[in-house]
Design an enzyme around this catalytic site. Structure first.
Site, PDB file in Angstrom:
ATOM      1  N   LYS A  22      56.252  76.739 -12.661  1.00  0.00           N
ATOM      2  CA  LYS A  22      54.802  76.612 -12.377  1.00  0.00           C
ATOM      3  C   LYS A  22      54.255  77.895 -11.746  1.00  0.00           C
ATOM      4  CE  LYS A  22      53.595  74.548  -8.407  1.00  0.00           C
ATOM      5  NZ  LYS A  22      52.715  75.238  -7.439  1.00  0.00           N
ATOM      6  N   ASN A  23      54.969  78.430 -10.744  1.00  0.00           N
ATOM      7  CA  ASN A  23      54.415  79.554  -9.992  1.00  0.00           C
ATOM      8  C   ASN A  23      54.469  80.878 -10.741  1.00  0.00           C
ATOM      9  OD1 ASN A  23      53.726  77.753  -8.069  1.00  0.00           O
ATOM     10  ND2 ASN A  23      55.463  78.179  -6.736  1.00  0.00           N
ATOM     11  N   CYS A 117      48.178  73.376  -1.206  1.00  0.00           N
ATOM     12  CA  CYS A 117      48.782  72.394  -0.292  1.00  0.00           C
ATOM     13  C   CYS A 117      48.550  72.807   1.162  1.00  0.00           C
ATOM     14  CB  CYS A 117      50.289  72.310  -0.539  1.00  0.00           C
ATOM     15  SG  CYS A 117      50.672  71.388  -2.022  1.00  0.00           S
ATOM     16  N   ARG A 122      47.297  79.598   5.027  1.00  0.00           N
ATOM     17  CA  ARG A 122      47.198  80.170   3.662  1.00  0.00           C
ATOM     18  C   ARG A 122      46.164  81.307   3.576  1.00  0.00           C
ATOM     19  NH1 ARG A 122      49.600  76.334   0.207  1.00  0.00           N
ATOM     20  NH2 ARG A 122      50.434  78.122  -0.915  1.00  0.00           N
ATOM     21  N   ASP A 305      60.098  76.205  -0.601  1.00  0.00           N
ATOM     22  CA  ASP A 305      59.666  75.086  -1.448  1.00  0.00           C
ATOM     23  C   ASP A 305      60.760  74.051  -1.651  1.00  0.00           C
ATOM     24  OD1 ASP A 305      57.524  77.027  -3.677  1.00  0.00           O
ATOM     25  OD2 ASP A 305      57.304  76.354  -1.610  1.00  0.00           O
ATOM     26  N   ARG A 397      50.779  67.912  -9.476  1.00  0.00           N
ATOM     27  CA  ARG A 397      50.366  69.327  -9.515  1.00  0.00           C
ATOM     28  C   ARG A 397      51.510  70.218  -9.950  1.00  0.00           C
ATOM     29  NH1 ARG A 397      47.540  71.371  -4.275  1.00  0.00           N
ATOM     30  NH2 ARG A 397      47.720  73.219  -5.590  1.00  0.00           N
TER      31      ARG A 397
HETATM   32  C1  EPZ Z   1      53.505  81.021  -3.263  1.00  0.00           C
HETATM   33  O1  EPZ Z   1      52.479  80.765  -2.332  1.00  0.00           O
HETATM   34  C2  EPZ Z   1      53.770  79.678  -3.933  1.00  0.00           C
HETATM   35  N1  EPZ Z   1      52.542  79.215  -4.579  1.00  0.00           N
HETATM   36  C3  EPZ Z   1      54.234  78.661  -2.888  1.00  0.00           C
HETATM   37  O2  EPZ Z   1      54.616  77.496  -3.599  1.00  0.00           O
HETATM   38  C4  EPZ Z   1      55.467  79.194  -2.153  1.00  0.00           C
HETATM   39  O3  EPZ Z   1      55.795  78.306  -1.118  1.00  0.00           O
HETATM   40  C5  EPZ Z   1      55.170  80.576  -1.583  1.00  0.00           C
HETATM   41  O4  EPZ Z   1      54.712  81.461  -2.628  1.00  0.00           O
HETATM   42  C6  EPZ Z   1      56.407  81.206  -0.942  1.00  0.00           C
HETATM   43  O5  EPZ Z   1      57.414  81.298  -1.918  1.00  0.00           O
HETATM   44  C7  EPZ Z   1      52.205  79.746  -5.764  1.00  0.00           C
HETATM   45  O6  EPZ Z   1      52.879  80.613  -6.292  1.00  0.00           O
HETATM   46  C8  EPZ Z   1      50.950  79.201  -6.397  1.00  0.00           C
HETATM   47  P1  EPZ Z   1      53.094  83.775   0.176  1.00  0.00           P
HETATM   48  P2  EPZ Z   1      51.744  82.013  -1.602  1.00  0.00           P
HETATM   49  O7  EPZ Z   1      51.942  84.670  -0.038  1.00  0.00           O
HETATM   50  O8  EPZ Z   1      51.616  83.130  -2.565  1.00  0.00           O
HETATM   51  C9  EPZ Z   1      51.476  84.503   4.556  1.00  0.00           C
HETATM   52  C10 EPZ Z   1      54.664  75.246  -4.196  1.00  0.00           C
HETATM   53  O9  EPZ Z   1      55.132  74.267  -3.597  1.00  0.00           O
HETATM   54  N2  EPZ Z   1      50.382  85.249   3.920  1.00  0.00           N
HETATM   55  O10 EPZ Z   1      54.439  84.210  -0.266  1.00  0.00           O
HETATM   56  O11 EPZ Z   1      50.525  81.500  -0.938  1.00  0.00           O
HETATM   57  C11 EPZ Z   1      51.427  83.020   4.225  1.00  0.00           C
HETATM   58  O12 EPZ Z   1      50.565  82.336   5.096  1.00  0.00           O
HETATM   59  C12 EPZ Z   1      53.878  76.283  -3.425  1.00  0.00           C
HETATM   60  O13 EPZ Z   1      54.825  75.485  -5.422  1.00  0.00           O
HETATM   61  C13 EPZ Z   1      49.519  85.980   4.738  1.00  0.00           C
HETATM   62  O14 EPZ Z   1      49.643  85.982   5.955  1.00  0.00           O
HETATM   63  O15 EPZ Z   1      52.804  82.367  -0.491  1.00  0.00           O
HETATM   64  C14 EPZ Z   1      52.862  82.623   4.429  1.00  0.00           C
HETATM   65  O16 EPZ Z   1      53.097  82.423   5.812  1.00  0.00           O
HETATM   66  C15 EPZ Z   1      53.693  75.893  -1.958  1.00  0.00           C
HETATM   67  N3  EPZ Z   1      48.515  86.684   4.140  1.00  0.00           N
HETATM   68  C16 EPZ Z   1      53.644  83.855   3.974  1.00  0.00           C
HETATM   69  O17 EPZ Z   1      52.715  84.935   4.011  1.00  0.00           O
HETATM   70  C17 EPZ Z   1      48.358  86.722   2.774  1.00  0.00           C
HETATM   71  O18 EPZ Z   1      47.442  87.418   2.300  1.00  0.00           O
HETATM   72  C18 EPZ Z   1      54.188  83.754   2.555  1.00  0.00           C
HETATM   73  O19 EPZ Z   1      53.118  83.360   1.708  1.00  0.00           O
HETATM   74  C19 EPZ Z   1      49.252  85.980   1.970  1.00  0.00           C
HETATM   75  C20 EPZ Z   1      50.257  85.253   2.567  1.00  0.00           C
END
Ligand code: EPZ
Length: 430
Positions: A22-23, A117, A122, A305, A397
């Site tokens: 999905k991702n 979610c 986020r 995840d 989803r």
């Molecule tokens: C992606 O989310 C996935 N979603 C998430 O999967 C997954 O948990 C996550 O990556 C980590 O692997 C999709 O791909 C649609 P991050 P993303 O940016 O991109 C912080 C699922 O269950 N951060 O790697 O949002 C953030 O808050 C979902 O399929 C910032 O601070 O995750 C987090 O603490 C849930 N500023 C950390 O970084 C930003 O601009 C990692 O987030 C971006 C992120």
């Protein structure tokens, strides 16, 4: 109100096929509009977030032809609008990929702030920082991210935090910027590599995806391509924990075992059996398992995840386990639900201390988010008696045919719409 009703106690046995990631697919669908040629994407997971994103790109003018549930042809040459804002797109996190795609191609994007979610705040500050570093002006107004650039110039970006979304988004915009971009401290998830491979198959010049330094040489335009999405490592991991929590034996087909290494290692550590084949893993457990400690980390560490699904497995293991959730600040919301089933878990901030119990008893629980919803279904399948799981829209989803695959493995699970149907299921199963 749709919910699952489950009669627990059956060991899950048999084999299932894993769908596309999905991702990876969400980012690749966004990237597909960056070319004016037609791209064909296969092994697409038929899940709600994918269908929402396809609808959004169709709404701005892209031609979308659903060849079948898992194959789509997309042509972005008819796009007439770079503003994406509707109630559906606001619900998904991956809407932010449209910013990088539209900014890269049209040097302008207006996209509703992402949803997703509720597992933490986020933010998208790292995405915005990357776009600004390439010369774009980015503002947030009226719930929209508004990005614009006279020209996008390659640059050197050091990511303050490892972020999957920001790494992919910046990589997409940089793929059509002028000159070279280096992204340091990049995310290394398999889906980052999949998106880079997709962009390169359209004519991008990206090197180093899968390492923490990605080098991109911008190009003016992309061509056409045919692409197949990698298997979903989290769907595979979810069924791996389902096999272990129900003491079953499942052959999980169409996977890349290397992507599952952190999950396999932990399951073996607690006493499960994991046998790897070229494109499958066989997971089984016969005895009660042992405890372990988990710290969620960016790939190749243990994936966040998979944290709820592993917590369910450890809540049934012998001894005390500790889970540290280092990625998101609010990813233990399922613990109150699991406690209703007899789990003994203490949460303190980003740490959960799990004292294993012999078994769960069925209860009425609700899914707080996508992965926690899947974890609660696994808990219900291993529990004594009946469990209902509500708010299962989250599960749709990210999981295709979830209950059908579990039924195929011998799970007693039924999708129902009301209390009457719950009673009917309980009467029938007895
Ligand atoms: C992606 O989310 C996935 N979603 C998430 O999967 C997954 O948990 C996550 O990556 C980590 O692997 C999709 O791909 C649609 P991050 P993303 O940016 O991109 C912080 C699922 O269950 N951060 O790697 O949002 C953030 O808050 C979902 O399929 C910032 O601070 O995750 C987090 O603490 C849930 N500023 C950390 O970084 C930003 O601009 C990692 O987030 C971006 C992120």
């Amino acid at each position: 109100m749709e919910q699952y009703v489950i009669k627990g106690g059956n060991r899950l046995n048999g084999e299932i096929e894993i769908g596309g990631a999905k991702n990876a697919a969400l980012a690749i669908l966004a990237a597909s509009i960056m070319t004016d040629e037609t791209v064909t994407i296969e092994n697409l997971p038929n899940v709600r977030d994918i269908n929402v994103l396809l609808q959004a790109i169709e709404e701005i003018g892209a031609k979308v032809e659903r060849v079948d549930a898992h194959k789509v042809k997309i042509n972005g040459s008819f796009i007439r609008d770079v503003s994406v804002d509707n109630e559906f797109i606001r619900r998904i996190r991956a809407s932010y990929y449209l910013i990088g795609a539209l900014l890269g191609k049209y040097k302008k994007a207006e996209v509703a702030l992402p949803g997703g979610c509720d597992i933490g705040s986020r933010p998208i500050d790292l995405h915005i920082k990357g776009f600004r570093a390439m010369g774009a002006t980015v503002d947030i107004a009226h719930g929209l991210v508004i990005a614009e650039a006279e020209r996008l110039s390659g640059t050197h970006i050091y990511m303050d935090k490892v972020s999957v979304g920001a790494t992919i988004n910046i990589m997409m915009a940089a793929a059509m910027a002028e000159g070279k971009t280096v992204i340091e401290n990049a995310a290394k998830e398999p889906h980052v590599v999949d998106v880079a491979n997709f962009l390169n198959s359209m004519g991008a010049k990206i090197r180093g995806a899968g390492t923490d330094v990605i080098r991109i040489k911008g190009v003016e335009r992309f061509g056409d391509c045919q692409y197949s999405i990698i298997p979903d490592q989290i769907e595979a991991g979810t069924f791996m924990t389902a096999a272990v929590a129900t003491k079953g034996d499942i052959m999980i087909k169409n996977v890349i075992p290397k992507h599952l290494e952190a999950i396999s290692a932990k399951l073996i550590e607690i006493g499960a059996e994991v046998v790897e084949f070229d494109d499958a893993v066989r997971v089984s457990a016969t005895k009660r398992l042992e405890s372990t400690n988990i710290k969620t980390l960016p790939y190749p560490g243990f994936p966040t995840d998979m944290q709820p699904q592993m917590a369910v497995t450890l809540a049934l293991s012998n001894g005390t386990s500790v889970i540290s959730e280092s990625i998101f600040e609010n990813r233990f919301r399922y613990v109150d639900e699991l406690t209703k089933m007899g789990a003994t878990i203490q949460v303190d901030g980003r740490t959960a201390i799990i004292s294993g119990v012999e078994g769960f008893t069925g209860a009425d629980v609700h899914a707080p988010d996508l992965r926690a919803g899947a974890a609660l279904v696994i808990a219900g399948l291993s529990a004594k008696g009946f469990t209902t799981v509500s708010d299962i829209g989250y599960i749709y989803r990210g999981y295709e045919q979830f209950e059908q695959k579990l039924k195929q493995l011998g799970g007693e699970i039924q999708l129902v719409n009301n209390e009457k149907e719950v009673a009917k299921f309980k009467l029938k199963i007895g």
